[in-house]
Write an enzyme that holds these catalytic residues in place. Structure first.
Site, short mmCIF file in Angstrom:
data_model
loop_
_atom_site.label_atom_id
_atom_site.label_comp_id
_atom_site.label_asym_id
_atom_site.label_seq_id
_atom_site.Cartn_x
_atom_site.Cartn_y
_atom_site.Cartn_z
N CYS A 421 0.83 -1.21 0.00
CA CYS A 421 0.00 0.00 0.00
C CYS A 421 0.86 1.26 0.00
O CYS A 421 0.36 2.35 -0.27
CB CYS A 421 -0.94 0.00 1.20
SG CYS A 421 -2.68 0.11 0.70
N LYS A 424 0.95 3.38 -3.32
CA LYS A 424 -0.20 4.13 -3.83
C LYS A 424 0.21 5.56 -4.20
O LYS A 424 1.13 6.13 -3.64
CB LYS A 424 -1.31 4.18 -2.77
CG LYS A 424 -1.98 2.85 -2.50
CD LYS A 424 -2.99 2.95 -1.38
CE LYS A 424 -4.18 3.82 -1.78
NZ LYS A 424 -5.25 3.77 -0.74
N ASP A 499 -17.19 -5.83 -23.07
CA ASP A 499 -17.78 -7.03 -22.48
C ASP A 499 -19.24 -6.78 -22.08
O ASP A 499 -20.09 -7.67 -22.21
CB ASP A 499 -16.98 -7.46 -21.25
CG ASP A 499 -15.66 -8.13 -21.62
OD1 ASP A 499 -15.59 -8.72 -22.71
OD2 ASP A 499 -14.72 -8.06 -20.82
N GLY A 549 -12.01 3.64 -7.42
CA GLY A 549 -10.88 2.92 -8.01
C GLY A 549 -9.69 2.83 -7.09
O GLY A 549 -9.78 3.05 -5.87
N THR A 551 -5.12 3.31 -7.19
CA THR A 551 -3.92 3.71 -7.93
C THR A 551 -2.68 3.14 -7.27
O THR A 551 -2.67 2.86 -6.06
CB THR A 551 -3.77 5.24 -7.96
OG1 THR A 551 -3.67 5.73 -6.61
CG2 THR A 551 -4.94 5.90 -8.67
N ASP A 637 -17.14 -10.18 -27.67
CA ASP A 637 -16.19 -9.21 -28.22
C ASP A 637 -14.86 -9.90 -28.46
O ASP A 637 -14.42 -10.75 -27.69
CB ASP A 637 -16.03 -7.99 -27.30
CG ASP A 637 -15.45 -8.33 -25.94
OD1 ASP A 637 -15.76 -9.42 -25.42
OD2 ASP A 637 -14.70 -7.51 -25.39
#
Length: 763
Positions: A421, A424, A499, A549, A551, A637
């Site tokens: 972590c 990040k 998808d 999200g 990072t 796809d």
């Protein structure tokens, strides 16, 4: 913890792909400066070499022979390539304003955008004349004219060229040569063509010695090119049937179908208002170091620059010779070293082509008349220059000749980067980026189903699922395949959303995961913002906001999305719905994997990659809606497993067989040629295992399309089965929606006793 290379601390941005910048890119590729991120912003992926352009128009050189491939060059220089047009500068905040992307930050800026002909003061010129620059627009009109003459050789054609300098003269002679050749090949009289050359001065080529002027006038007269000397064009007006009138101050009026404008050079409007010190014409004033007179962090070279102490004509020879000193001073400026002074030569050799594989040589008062040997000399010089960009050195050769420099940019960061972590992206950076991103997706504010999104500091996003609908989820994540985070963000979003579309669902929200290259905090913020801004552009079109999200920092850029969608149970598309008697429709061409594998080896042509990027930027959303409207019962796809790998999944799930038309499969430009060289994606060998399901593979392995069946695709097309009766209207609708490569590639048959795939090797 593990030790890594120096993070990015400085951004050097090059605006324009002119001769000087092409040399700078090549030299940066051979002598990179650790800690520097190089970015090229240019409207096109290739740039013309002015020395060979007249020969190209005359038909002596192909397009590729006289253009520098900027994608290949940027890849060699490990530079970001932004295909866009600059429309402004914010010098106070060190921002470049582009037409189609977020602003781009710079620490050091260099401008090499050439010049454009001055047309503003002449009524009708901007609307009806074809400017000699930018060259891509000139060539587009020229190619159209060549096609027009080839298909209508009996037409009486009149061409006007305004400007009697070297550019106008060479253009007139080169155009006449090529058009006459077309007419002769079709056994038509060359008298069908008339070329008119207008010159404001009494003499042609006013910057050259009178001996050159006399020779050129003799040649033009002998070649029956109509000279209108001491004639100032004052107006261009449209007439009937695509005809135009050129009106001069003297009262002379000439009727033409096409008018080309090759007059005194000028600068774009955005540069005149940027705040840089410029001369009266708007060209950037630079010192002997090629630095801006007013802003030391900005450099300029080529036609767009005027050296305060050494003004010179706007000629390509100076741009070429400024390349090396520009590179050296950019690096010295970054390293805090004193800059070198550059002084251009007073006189220079000019080799002026006469359009017939002859050339005039002149330097000062010395002049040699047109001769084939002079053309061969010019041709040798030009090809030698272009060879530097066609045959870029191998990295091992560069390391031997140019060892890693001892000089490095100072950085406040530790060379040790934490994992877990601790890797990040910092909270302050993330907060600033997400604040900007929220402003770009107003759709999230009106969504009542998003309970917790980007605007809240909670640990997870929360969405409400309506009753009677199914939640469809998917995730994709991969390393960047293009050196532009904004375009990569768009491609990734298209890839991940596909998808959802393939399942017949509607995307509702997404989570992002991003790996950002090690850099100083401001550089991490810039990269993350460009990446997410690109993704959000696509997500806004799909009405699927970004709601959260994760990072992390790493050695290279990577990105992906976890996408959520909703579908009604009776509208859900699965791979298992194929039925005998249906046809297979593919919405996009294949070949992205093989083309980007070639790019990694420096063997892909820029225009091939342009087509691939254009395909990957095309969303499958409209295609999915169209397929559903035309009765699709199964869909997928085409992505990492290749066309055949994904088709096999459909066939096995549906318990059917397929006859696949090899010749019908649409292929991206360059993919077949690349495959014939034995260049394939690293996933290709594993995908080849799907060939065991092909009944007649030994008979069709030699077909040029065969290797492309196993090529992994990024943001590939949809593959769907629909009733045969719906094929024609479905294809017409898809093509109208922009899916130019869409076609029927096969038909579904009853289950086979052995291998379920049969390849039909027929055109």
């Amino acid at each position: 913890m593990q030790q890594f290379s120096q993070p990015i601390v400085k951004d050097v941005v090059l605006i324009g792909g002119g001769h000087s910048h092409a040399i700078v890119l090549r030299m940066f590729g051979m002598q990179p400066l650790p800690g520097v991120r190089l970015t090229l912003i240019t409207p096109s992926s290739d740039t013309p070499y002015s020395g060979m352009l007249p020969g190209h128009i005359a038909g002596f050189y192909s397009h590729e022979e006289c253009h520098i491939d900027l994608r290949k060059l940027a890849n060699f220089a490990q530079a970001q390539l932004y295909i866009d047009e600059v429309v402004g500068l914010d010098l106070k905040n060190h921002k470049i304003i582009c037409a189609n992307r977020p602003n781009v930050h710079f620490d050091v800026l260099s401008v090499d955008i050439g010049s454009t002909p001055a047309t503003i003061s002449i009524p009708g010129a901007a609307e009806y004349a074809i400017a000699a620059k930018p060259v891509p627009k000139l060539l587009k009109h020229w190619y159209q004219l060549l096609e027009r003459v080839a298909h209508n050789t009996q037409e009486q054609l009149s061409i006007g060229i305004v400007g009697g300098g070297a550019g106008g003269v060479e253009l007139a002679l080169s155009m006449q040569t090529h058009l006459h050749e077309i007419l002769r090949q079709n056994q038509q009289s060359t008298t069908n063509l008339a070329i008119h050359l207008f010159q404001r001065d009494q003499k042609l080529l006013p910057r050259y010695h009178q001996s050159v002027q006399h020779l050129i006038k003799q040649i033009l007269t002998k070649r029956s090119i109509n000279l209108h000397l001491s004639e100032s064009v004052c107006k261009i007006v449209p007439k009937y049937q695509e005809r135009l009138e050129i009106k001069c101050e003297s009262g002379l009026i000439i009727e033409c179908q096409k008018i080309f404008w090759v007059t005194q050079a000028s600068t774009p409007q955005w540069l005149k208002t940027a705040g840089l010190a410029t001369d009266e014409q708007g060209f950037i004033l630079v010192k002997d170091t090629l630095q801006s007179q007013s802003h030391p962090e900005i450099f300029a070279a080529g036609d767009i620059a005027t050296m305060v102490n050494h003004p010179r004509p706007k000629a390509g020879v100076f741009a070429v010779r400024q390349g090396k000193p520009l590179f050296e001073n950019l690096q010295r400026f970054l390293l805090g070293k004193s800059l070198k002074l550059y002084r251009p030569q007073q006189q220079y050799l000019s080799l002026i082509g006469t359009g017939d594989k002859k050339a005039i040589a002149t330097r000062g008062s010395f002049t040699l008349p047109p001769h084939q040997l002079l053309w061969r000399w010019k041709d040798w010089i030009d090809r030698r220059f272009m060879e530097k960009f066609d045959n870029l050195p191998q990295m091992r050769d560069i390391r031997e000749k140019f060892p890693t420099p001892d000089s490095r940019l100072p950085t406040p960061d530790s060379p040790f980067r934490c994992a877990g972590c601790g890797s990040k992206v910092g909270g302050t950076i993330l907060e600033r980026v997400l604040s900007r991103i929220q402003q770009e997706q107003p759709i999230a504010k009106d969504r009542e189903d998003i309970i917790i999104g980007l605007d809240a500091p909670d640990d997870a996003a929360v969405i409400e699922i309506p009753k009677g609908q199914l939640l469809v989820q998917t995730i994709d994540y991969f390393r960047t395949l293009i050196n532009d985070p904004y375009i990569f963000g768009q491609i990734s979003a298209n890839h991940c959303l596909s998808d959802i579309f393939a399942m017949g669902a509607t995307p509702t929200s997404v989570l992002a995961i991003a790996t950002i290259p090690y850099a100083a905090p401001a550089k991490v913020e810039e990269t993350l913002y460009q990446l997410l801004s690109g993704a959000v552009k696509v997500l806004n079109q799909a009405q699927a906001p970004l709601i959260g999200g994760h990072t992390t920092e790493g050695t290279e850029l990577a990105f992906g999305l976890a996408c959520n969608g909703l579908a009604y149970p009776d509208k859900l598309l699965r791979k298992s719905g194929m039925q005998p008697g249906q046809v297979l429709i593919l919405t996009k061409a294949v070949g992205t994997g093989i083309l980007f594998a070639a790019q990694m080896r420096g063997l892909a042509k820029g225009h091939w990659l342009d087509h691939a990027v254009e395909s990957m930027l095309l969303s499958n959303q409209a295609a999915a809606t169209c397929l559903l409207q035309h009765g699709a019962t199964a869909c997928t796809d085409v992505t990492g497993f290749g066309l055949l790998g994904h088709l096999i999944e459909m066939v096995q799930a549906s318990h059917v067989a397929v006859e696949l038309q090899l010749a019908a499969i649409p292929i991206l430009p360059g993919a077949t040629e690349t495959g014939q060289k034995g260049i394939f994606s690293s996933l290709q060998p594993e995908n080849l295992e799907a060939s065991l399901t092909i009944q007649n593979r030994l008979q069709v392995e030699s077909h040029p399309n065969y290797p492309l069946l196993f090529d992994p695709q990024t943001a590939g097309g949809l593959l769907a089965s629909i009733p045969e009766a719906q094929a024609t209207p479905c294809l017409a609708t898809l093509q109208a929606l922009g899916y130019q490569y869409t076609c029927v590639i096969g038909r579904i048959t009853p289950p086979a006793m052995t291998q379920p795939i049969t390849l039909i090797d027929k055109d």
